[in-house]
Design a protein around this motif. Structure first.
Motif, PDB file in Angstrom:
ATOM      1  N   VAL A   1      52.220  43.491  32.014  1.00  0.00           N
ATOM      2  CA  VAL A   1      51.017  42.680  31.837  1.00  0.00           C
ATOM      3  C   VAL A   1      49.901  43.145  32.768  1.00  0.00           C
ATOM      4  CG1 VAL A   1      52.475  40.719  31.215  1.00  0.00           C
ATOM      5  CG2 VAL A   1      51.591  40.912  33.552  1.00  0.00           C
ATOM      6  N   GLU A   2      48.697  42.634  32.508  1.00  0.00           N
ATOM      7  CA  GLU A   2      47.534  42.879  33.350  1.00  0.00           C
ATOM      8  C   GLU A   2      47.884  42.652  34.824  1.00  0.00           C
ATOM      9  OE1 GLU A   2      44.349  43.246  35.430  1.00  0.00           O
ATOM     10  OE2 GLU A   2      43.953  43.510  33.272  1.00  0.00           O
TER      11      GLU A   2
ATOM     12  N   THR B   1      43.367  37.713  30.339  1.00  0.00           N
ATOM     13  CA  THR B   1      44.572  37.648  29.515  1.00  0.00           C
ATOM     14  C   THR B   1      45.542  38.718  29.989  1.00  0.00           C
ATOM     15  OG1 THR B   1      43.907  39.274  27.842  1.00  0.00           O
ATOM     16  CG2 THR B   1      43.107  37.007  27.563  1.00  0.00           C
ATOM     17  N   VAL B   2      46.779  38.641  29.556  1.00  0.00           N
ATOM     18  CA  VAL B   2      47.776  39.628  29.987  1.00  0.00           C
ATOM     19  C   VAL B   2      47.490  41.011  29.417  1.00  0.00           C
ATOM     20  CG1 VAL B   2      49.575  37.917  30.340  1.00  0.00           C
ATOM     21  CG2 VAL B   2      49.333  38.989  28.102  1.00  0.00           C
ATOM     22  N   TYR B   3      46.626  41.099  28.408  1.00  0.00           N
ATOM     23  CA  TYR B   3      46.299  42.399  27.805  1.00  0.00           C
ATOM     24  C   TYR B   3      44.922  42.902  28.214  1.00  0.00           C
ATOM     25  CZ  TYR B   3      50.150  40.951  24.778  1.00  0.00           C
ATOM     26  OH  TYR B   3      51.364  40.522  24.317  1.00  0.00           O
ATOM     27  N   HIS B   4      44.279  42.230  29.157  1.00  0.00           N
ATOM     28  CA  HIS B   4      42.901  42.535  29.535  1.00  0.00           C
ATOM     29  C   HIS B   4      42.704  44.009  29.880  1.00  0.00           C
ATOM     30  CE1 HIS B   4      40.013  43.054  32.963  1.00  0.00           C
ATOM     31  NE2 HIS B   4      39.208  42.448  32.120  1.00  0.00           N
TER      32      HIS B   4
ATOM     33  N   LEU C   1      44.093  46.664  28.898  1.00  0.00           N
ATOM     34  CA  LEU C   1      44.276  47.662  27.842  1.00  0.00           C
ATOM     35  C   LEU C   1      42.973  48.017  27.125  1.00  0.00           C
ATOM     36  CD1 LEU C   1      47.626  46.421  26.240  1.00  0.00           C
ATOM     37  CD2 LEU C   1      47.283  48.159  28.024  1.00  0.00           C
ATOM     38  N   GLN C   2      41.912  47.267  27.376  1.00  0.00           N
ATOM     39  CA  GLN C   2      40.646  47.515  26.677  1.00  0.00           C
ATOM     40  C   GLN C   2      39.872  48.701  27.255  1.00  0.00           C
ATOM     41  OE1 GLN C   2      37.387  44.603  27.625  1.00  0.00           O
ATOM     42  NE2 GLN C   2      38.969  43.675  28.933  1.00  0.00           N
TER      43      GLN C   2
ATOM     44  N   ARG D   1      50.059  51.493  32.514  1.00  0.00           N
ATOM     45  CA  ARG D   1      49.666  50.930  31.207  1.00  0.00           C
ATOM     46  C   ARG D   1      50.548  51.424  30.057  1.00  0.00           C
ATOM     47  NH1 ARG D   1      43.297  50.945  30.170  1.00  0.00           N
ATOM     48  NH2 ARG D   1      43.587  53.195  30.148  1.00  0.00           N
TER      49      ARG D   1
ATOM     50  N   ARG E   1      53.478  51.300  27.239  1.00  0.00           N
ATOM     51  CA  ARG E   1      53.968  50.229  26.364  1.00  0.00           C
ATOM     52  C   ARG E   1      55.443  50.473  26.040  1.00  0.00           C
ATOM     53  NH1 ARG E   1      51.392  46.117  27.209  1.00  0.00           N
ATOM     54  NH2 ARG E   1      51.284  47.252  29.184  1.00  0.00           N
TER      55      ARG E   1
END
Length: 282
Positions: free
Chosen positions: A228-229, A239-242, A244-245, A263, A265
């Motif tokens: 997660v973030e 968010t936990v995916y912040h 990845l942007q 990062r 997956r």
């Protein structure tokens, strides 16, 4: 004034960016890990170990032990264990000792273990194991090992860090996990706890090849990976995916050696396991 907007921006900078900037600055200092230790201990307070945090770490150990038992249908008695990522407190290695492990190797690239933290861990554990309810949290704990820990806790303040660890059959190695001093085929249990996400992929590939070298023919690996973030705990708006942007170039500006996040997956980790000839069971 012309500097007004810049001053306003600094006041409204997101808390996660402030945290990242502080760590980035610390990562360039001499004795960076020592500086980071003092920062986390005296500024953020994130390194304090109390009974509540100790119980949380024991829960992580219990999770590893439950999976080990479900796969191997056996206890840790006479098992050699290798932990990647020693960290600041040797909670998991001492828990594995309490549950019967014969030898515990713990690896870290930096000398994070401090004598005071080892003593603190022992003393807190000594207080816990005298509580009859604790057996429910750690049912595999051996009575003889618990008594040994209690005896050691009474004289822990007068012992060196290496002597304390040796009493629990623990050897802490500060070295590159891609090339260890551990004997080929000697380890039955390899594990990590929220560590793999902090290592670049090309290094992970080499570490897993080393795991293959030291693993016995019936070895089991268990890895808990926190994907997660990394700053979600410092900023409730994330968010936990912040993270990845961001592009790789932008993420490199935020990423740093003290709080690195690769990062990767789930498919990436599966490929790392498969390329090093480990079969994923669960």
């Amino acid at each position: 004034s012309s500097h007004g907007p810049l001053f306003l921006y600094s006041l409204t900078m997101p808390s996660w960016l402030l945290k990242a900037a502080a760590q980035k600055a610390l990562s360039f200092l001499p004795a960076t890990h020592a500086c980071n230790y003092l920062f986390q201990k005296h500024v953020t307070g994130s390194l304090a170990l109390d009974t509540a945090r100790l119980k949380l770490k024991i829960d992580y150990a219990r999770r590893h032990l439950d999976i080990w038992t479900s796969v191997n249908r056996s206890s840790l008695d006479d098992i050699s264990v290798c932990e990647l990522g020693t960290g600041w407190y040797p909670v998991l290695p001492i828990v594995f000792y309490l549950c019967g492990a014969a030898k515990i190797w713990t690896l870290d690239k930096a000398p994070l273990l401090r004598r005071a933290n080892i003593v603190k861990t022992i003393q807190l554990l000594a207080g816990l194991i005298q509580d009859p309810a604790f057996i429910e949290q750690l049912p595999c704990m051996r009575r003889d090992r618990a008594q040994q820990l209690l005896a050691i806790s009474e004289r822990a303040k007068h012992m060196s860090a290496s002597d304390l660890l040796a009493k629990f059959y623990i050897q802490a190695l500060v070295q590159d996990a891609r090339r260890t001093d551990i004997q080929r085929g000697s380890i039955q249990f390899v594990l990590s706890n929220s560590v793999l996400q902090e290592i670049p992929k090309h290094i992970l590939d080499d570490i897993f090849r080393e795991f293959r070298r030291i693993a016995s023919t019936d070895s089991t690996m268990i890895h808990y990976i926190n994907m997660v973030e990394p700053f979600v705990g410092y900023d409730p708006t994330l968010t936990v995916y912040h993270f990845l942007q961001f592009s790789d170039a932008k993420w490199r500006c935020v990423n740093n050696s003290l709080h690195f996040h690769n990062r990767l997956r789930m498919p990436d980790y599966r490929n790392i396991h498969n390329s090093s000839s480990f079969q994923i069971l669960l």
